[in-house]
Motif scaffolding. Structure first.
Motif, PDB file in Angstrom:
ATOM      1  N   LYS A   1      -5.382  -2.524   0.310  1.00  0.00           N
ATOM      2  CA  LYS A   1      -6.033  -2.659   1.619  1.00  0.00           C
ATOM      3  C   LYS A   1      -6.141  -4.126   1.999  1.00  0.00           C
ATOM      4  O   LYS A   1      -7.014  -4.846   1.521  1.00  0.00           O
ATOM      5  CB  LYS A   1      -7.431  -2.036   1.595  1.00  0.00           C
ATOM      6  N   PRO A   2      -5.228  -4.621   2.864  1.00  0.00           N
ATOM      7  CA  PRO A   2      -5.393  -5.976   3.395  1.00  0.00           C
ATOM      8  C   PRO A   2      -6.668  -6.060   4.230  1.00  0.00           C
ATOM      9  O   PRO A   2      -7.075  -5.083   4.872  1.00  0.00           O
ATOM     10  CB  PRO A   2      -4.137  -6.165   4.272  1.00  0.00           C
ATOM     11  N   GLN A   3      -7.287  -7.216   4.209  1.00  0.00           N
ATOM     12  CA  GLN A   3      -8.549  -7.361   4.932  1.00  0.00           C
ATOM     13  C   GLN A   3      -8.377  -7.186   6.438  1.00  0.00           C
ATOM     14  O   GLN A   3      -9.280  -6.711   7.120  1.00  0.00           O
ATOM     15  CB  GLN A   3      -9.178  -8.732   4.641  1.00  0.00           C
ATOM     16  N   LYS A   4      -7.219  -7.549   6.976  1.00  0.00           N
ATOM     17  CA  LYS A   4      -7.038  -7.539   8.429  1.00  0.00           C
ATOM     18  C   LYS A   4      -5.954  -6.556   8.860  1.00  0.00           C
ATOM     19  O   LYS A   4      -5.311  -6.748   9.891  1.00  0.00           O
ATOM     20  CB  LYS A   4      -6.693  -8.955   8.920  1.00  0.00           C
ATOM     21  N   ASP A   5      -5.757  -5.505   8.096  1.00  0.00           N
ATOM     22  CA  ASP A   5      -4.729  -4.540   8.456  1.00  0.00           C
ATOM     23  C   ASP A   5      -5.085  -3.183   7.875  1.00  0.00           C
ATOM     24  O   ASP A   5      -6.028  -3.056   7.095  1.00  0.00           O
ATOM     25  CB  ASP A   5      -3.366  -4.999   7.933  1.00  0.00           C
ATOM     26  N   HIS A   6      -4.307  -2.163   8.282  1.00  0.00           N
ATOM     27  CA  HIS A   6      -4.510  -0.829   7.732  1.00  0.00           C
ATOM     28  C   HIS A   6      -4.148  -0.805   6.249  1.00  0.00           C
ATOM     29  O   HIS A   6      -3.383  -1.643   5.764  1.00  0.00           O
ATOM     30  CB  HIS A   6      -3.643   0.195   8.476  1.00  0.00           C
ATOM     31  N   ALA A   7      -4.697   0.169   5.549  1.00  0.00           N
ATOM     32  CA  ALA A   7      -4.339   0.347   4.152  1.00  0.00           C
ATOM     33  C   ALA A   7      -2.861   0.700   4.050  1.00  0.00           C
ATOM     34  O   ALA A   7      -2.290   1.351   4.922  1.00  0.00           O
ATOM     35  CB  ALA A   7      -5.194   1.450   3.524  1.00  0.00           C
ATOM     36  N   GLY A   8      -2.238   0.252   2.966  1.00  0.00           N
ATOM     37  CA  GLY A   8      -0.836   0.544   2.725  1.00  0.00           C
ATOM     38  C   GLY A   8      -0.664   1.304   1.434  1.00  0.00           C
ATOM     39  O   GLY A   8      -1.526   1.281   0.551  1.00  0.00           O
ATOM     40  N   SER A   9       0.451   2.003   1.320  1.00  0.00           N
ATOM     41  CA  SER A   9       0.737   2.768   0.124  1.00  0.00           C
ATOM     42  C   SER A   9       2.239   2.751  -0.111  1.00  0.00           C
ATOM     43  O   SER A   9       3.021   2.936   0.824  1.00  0.00           O
ATOM     44  CB  SER A   9       0.241   4.210   0.277  1.00  0.00           C
ATOM     45  N   VAL A  10       2.648   2.511  -1.352  1.00  0.00           N
ATOM     46  CA  VAL A  10       4.060   2.480  -1.723  1.00  0.00           C
ATOM     47  C   VAL A  10       4.282   3.499  -2.830  1.00  0.00           C
ATOM     48  O   VAL A  10       3.748   3.363  -3.938  1.00  0.00           O
ATOM     49  CB  VAL A  10       4.500   1.079  -2.194  1.00  0.00           C
ATOM     50  N   LEU A  11       5.039   4.532  -2.532  1.00  0.00           N
ATOM     51  CA  LEU A  11       5.361   5.540  -3.536  1.00  0.00           C
ATOM     52  C   LEU A  11       6.235   4.940  -4.634  1.00  0.00           C
ATOM     53  O   LEU A  11       7.072   4.068  -4.368  1.00  0.00           O
ATOM     54  CB  LEU A  11       6.093   6.712  -2.890  1.00  0.00           C
ATOM     55  N   PHE A  12       6.061   5.414  -5.847  1.00  0.00           N
ATOM     56  CA  PHE A  12       6.932   4.974  -6.933  1.00  0.00           C
ATOM     57  C   PHE A  12       8.390   5.217  -6.573  1.00  0.00           C
ATOM     58  O   PHE A  12       9.273   4.428  -6.897  1.00  0.00           O
ATOM     59  CB  PHE A  12       6.593   5.726  -8.225  1.00  0.00           C
ATOM     60  N   GLY A  13       8.639   6.347  -5.899  1.00  0.00           N
ATOM     61  CA  GLY A  13       9.998   6.696  -5.534  1.00  0.00           C
ATOM     62  C   GLY A  13      10.612   5.785  -4.491  1.00  0.00           C
ATOM     63  O   GLY A  13      11.831   5.785  -4.300  1.00  0.00           O
ATOM     64  N   ASP A  14       9.774   5.003  -3.789  1.00  0.00           N
ATOM     65  CA  ASP A  14      10.284   4.068  -2.783  1.00  0.00           C
ATOM     66  C   ASP A  14      10.658   2.720  -3.383  1.00  0.00           C
ATOM     67  O   ASP A  14      11.140   1.838  -2.662  1.00  0.00           O
ATOM     68  CB  ASP A  14       9.246   3.860  -1.671  1.00  0.00           C
ATOM     69  N   LEU A  15      10.398   2.555  -4.672  1.00  0.00           N
ATOM     70  CA  LEU A  15      10.753   1.310  -5.353  1.00  0.00           C
ATOM     71  C   LEU A  15      11.997   1.553  -6.201  1.00  0.00           C
ATOM     72  O   LEU A  15      11.977   2.372  -7.125  1.00  0.00           O
ATOM     73  CB  LEU A  15       9.600   0.838  -6.243  1.00  0.00           C
ATOM     74  N   ASP A  16      13.065   0.862  -5.888  1.00  0.00           N
ATOM     75  CA  ASP A  16      14.263   0.955  -6.713  1.00  0.00           C
ATOM     76  C   ASP A  16      14.000   0.309  -8.073  1.00  0.00           C
ATOM     77  O   ASP A  16      13.159  -0.600  -8.176  1.00  0.00           O
ATOM     78  CB  ASP A  16      15.438   0.260  -6.034  1.00  0.00           C
ATOM     79  N   PRO A  17      14.677   0.739  -9.110  1.00  0.00           N
ATOM     80  CA  PRO A  17      14.471   0.118 -10.432  1.00  0.00           C
ATOM     81  C   PRO A  17      14.672  -1.393 -10.381  1.00  0.00           C
ATOM     82  O   PRO A  17      15.703  -1.885  -9.914  1.00  0.00           O
ATOM     83  CB  PRO A  17      15.552   0.787 -11.301  1.00  0.00           C
ATOM     84  N   GLY A  18      13.665  -2.130 -10.823  1.00  0.00           N
ATOM     85  CA  GLY A  18      13.721  -3.587 -10.823  1.00  0.00           C
ATOM     86  C   GLY A  18      13.387  -4.236  -9.498  1.00  0.00           C
ATOM     87  O   GLY A  18      13.229  -5.468  -9.434  1.00  0.00           O
ATOM     88  N   GLU A  19      13.246  -3.450  -8.441  1.00  0.00           N
ATOM     89  CA  GLU A  19      12.908  -4.029  -7.133  1.00  0.00           C
ATOM     90  C   GLU A  19      11.481  -4.576  -7.145  1.00  0.00           C
ATOM     91  O   GLU A  19      10.566  -3.949  -7.681  1.00  0.00           O
ATOM     92  CB  GLU A  19      13.031  -2.963  -6.045  1.00  0.00           C
ATOM     93  N   LYS A  20      11.295  -5.737  -6.530  1.00  0.00           N
ATOM     94  CA  LYS A  20       9.968  -6.360  -6.459  1.00  0.00           C
ATOM     95  C   LYS A  20       9.510  -6.447  -5.010  1.00  0.00           C
ATOM     96  O   LYS A  20      10.295  -6.757  -4.116  1.00  0.00           O
ATOM     97  CB  LYS A  20       9.992  -7.756  -7.077  1.00  0.00           C
TER      98      LYS A  20
END
Length: 552
Positions: free
Chosen positions: A224-243
């Protein structure tokens, strides 16, 4: 083209959009450039590593895809029991290694009670960044001091790491009102210059649902950024090794499964500086692990945050403040700002009805469906009258279209017909409004049923769990049949229209297919709404027949 063509076209677009939202196309593999602010330093030993800082951004050291397993040979565990949960800590890394939630059963084949932790892996890991060095505390042995006070228990772990003396304390309240919450307080003595503590979140949570794949597909990191909506990143949306770097300040960071969450919430005024997410290796089509490291500045030699490790019960998450009830941001992308407020109010209303009426959630969903239709009664009446006026001017519109072939003259003639009849050219589309108004509630309920633990395991009639699909597909078929009957009655005494007749068959079938494997509670709500609309639709058909017979 008459209004029914527009109606058919509009409903087709709605169905297509709904299908795209509920069943998005798989994302193509991509290569993401690593931001300069999170480029990792060379792999360091457990006691030192170069970690330069630039401005407010901390360059984090390389982290393996999984937190090192607890060394059981030298580990000493301590368990603290509360009315709602049992917590187990280890002196290796001064970390919690188990959180057993007493009020919820593990519905997977393993059985027993819900335990958030994976066997052999802690729920938290600590590293220090001080004077350009990285001190890894995850494998360091700590000494324990245990104290029990009124309504609380405190575990204080101490260790010397290099030239630094580090203390990590866990304060676990026994008060039921503070269930699933513990306070973490740390002190770092001997550091010079700016010091940071890197808090590693779990690489996964244990699957505790019958639908293991569905549970794993819900694994995500939230923030939850202080000045924005909460965000969520699914494990499946991260490619292996992606940062991915999520810059701060952040009110909280969390890892969650379908119904449970482990969140870290710093006090107001001392937020997380950033969090880095890294995709884990894939052993199957479902991403079951990832990595996340949050950066917390050490201020005057101290740091602190709360840990919530428990069910995603709306009232508990809301009570924690800092918008932690947004740990499940309802909606996708640009839709979140619209869907989340509606979904939040829907779940709040359902909980209120459940607690006030003392009824099961199945009956609450039925009542909600009926109430929605009753509230829409005046709108349906207005839409019917607009439909009658459109039927009255339809012959004149067709005559104008045949008489004038020039588009400009034809348009002028049509507008003249509308004006003389006192009918808006958009009356055909506004007649669709009552049909579209329930859709936001339906969308909201779709998201609500994804993560609302209050529905987990709730039986109703032949259903053992309204949060999962109907095993016999009775409700989806009943929903489709009721939608067909609703359309059939609506077409009675109406002028023949091939497009509308086609939609009468297609739309119920399409909606049945879309909702076939959705939560049975969602189908229950929609079926109740359709059935509740049948009497009014019948009355409107009678009124339409009367108007046609009198020539109105």
């Amino acid at each position: 083209m008459d209004k029914r063509f527009f109606l058919a076209l509009f409903l087709s677009l709605i169905v297509i959009a709904l299908s795209q939202l509920l069943f998005p196309a798989p994302k193509p593999a991509r290569t993401t450039a690593v931001p300069d602010s999170v480029k990792t330093a060379p792999a360091a030993s457990s006691t030192a590593g170069v970690l330069p800082t630039t401005g407010n951004t901390v360059q984090q050291p390389a982290r393996s895809d999984s937190i090192p397993a607890v060394v059981t040979a030298s580990a000493k565990t301590t368990t603290v029991s509360t009315p709602k949960a049992n917590y187990t800590f280890t002196n290796i890394g001064a970390a919690p290694v188990s959180t057993v939630i007493l009020d919820y059963e593990n519905r997977s084949a393993a059985g027993g009670l819900v335990d958030l932790a994976l066997p052999g892996h802690p729920l938290m890991g600590f590293r220090l960044v001080a004077s350009g060095d990285t001190l890894d505390l995850r494998g360091a042995p700590f000494s324990l001091t245990r104290s029990i006070g009124t309504g609380r228990e405190i575990l204080t772990y101490s260790a010397a790491a290099g030239s630094l003396q580090t203390t990590i304390s866990y304060e676990i309240p026994h008060d039921t009102a503070a269930s699933y919450v513990m306070n973490v307080n740390g002190r770092v003595v001997g550091s010079q210059g700016q010091t940071y503590v890197l808090v590693d979140l779990p690489t996964s949570l244990r699957s505790v649902e019958k639908d293991t794949i569905g549970d794993q597909q819900s694994l995500a990191y939230s923030f939850k950024p202080q000045k924005d909506h909460a965000g969520s990143v699914l494990f499946g949306d991260l490619d292996p090794g992606e940062k991915r770097l999520e810059p701060g300040p952040l009110n909280w960071v969390a890892v969650k499964s379908k119904y449970f969450v482990l969140g870290m919430l710093p006090p107001d005024g001392a937020p997380f500086s950033e969090v880095t997410l890294v995709g884990g290796p894939r052993t199957s089509k479902v991403a079951t692990n990832a990595a996340a490291t949050a950066v917390l500045p050490v201020i005057n030699g101290a740091f602190a945050f709360e840990v919530y490790a428990g069910p995603q019960e709306s009232h508990r998450l809301h009570r924690l403040g800092r918008d932690f009830d947004q740990v499940n941001p309802y909606g996708w992308g640009f839709m979140q700002g619209v869907v989340h407020p509606i979904a939040s109010e829907v779940i709040r209303g359902l909980l209120w009805m459940h607690n006030s009426l003392k009824l099961s959630y199945g009956w609450v969903l039925i009542i909600l469906g009926v109430l929605i239709r009753l509230l829409m009664w005046p709108l349906n009446q207005g839409a019917m009258r607009s439909s009658l006026k459109m039927q009255e001017v339809q012959p004149k519109l067709l005559a104008a279209q045949k008489k004038y072939k020039d588009p400009l003259q034809q348009r002028e003639a049509i507008m003249k017909v509308y004006k003389e009849a006192g009918v808006s050219p958009f009356a055909g589309l506004t007649g669709c409004l009552p049909m579209l108004l329930p859709m936001p509630i339906l969308f909201a309920l779709f998201f609500v049923f994804q993560n609302t633990i209050e529905f987990r395991g709730v039986p109703f009639a032949w259903l053992q769990d309204i949060s999962v699909k109907d095993p016999y597909y009775i409700l989806p078929l009943l929903m489709g049949a009721s939608m067909y009957v609703l359309s059939w009655i609506g077409m009675r005494n109406a002028p023949p229209n091939p497009q509308a007749k086609m939609m009468m068959y297609m739309f119920p079938v399409m909606m049945t297919v879309v909702l076939l494997n959705m939560a049975s509670g969602l189908n229950l709500y929609y079926t109740a709404q359709n059935i509740a609309a049948l009497p009014q639709q019948w009355l409107l058909a009678r009124e339409r027949a009367k108007a046609r017979s009198t020539g109105v």
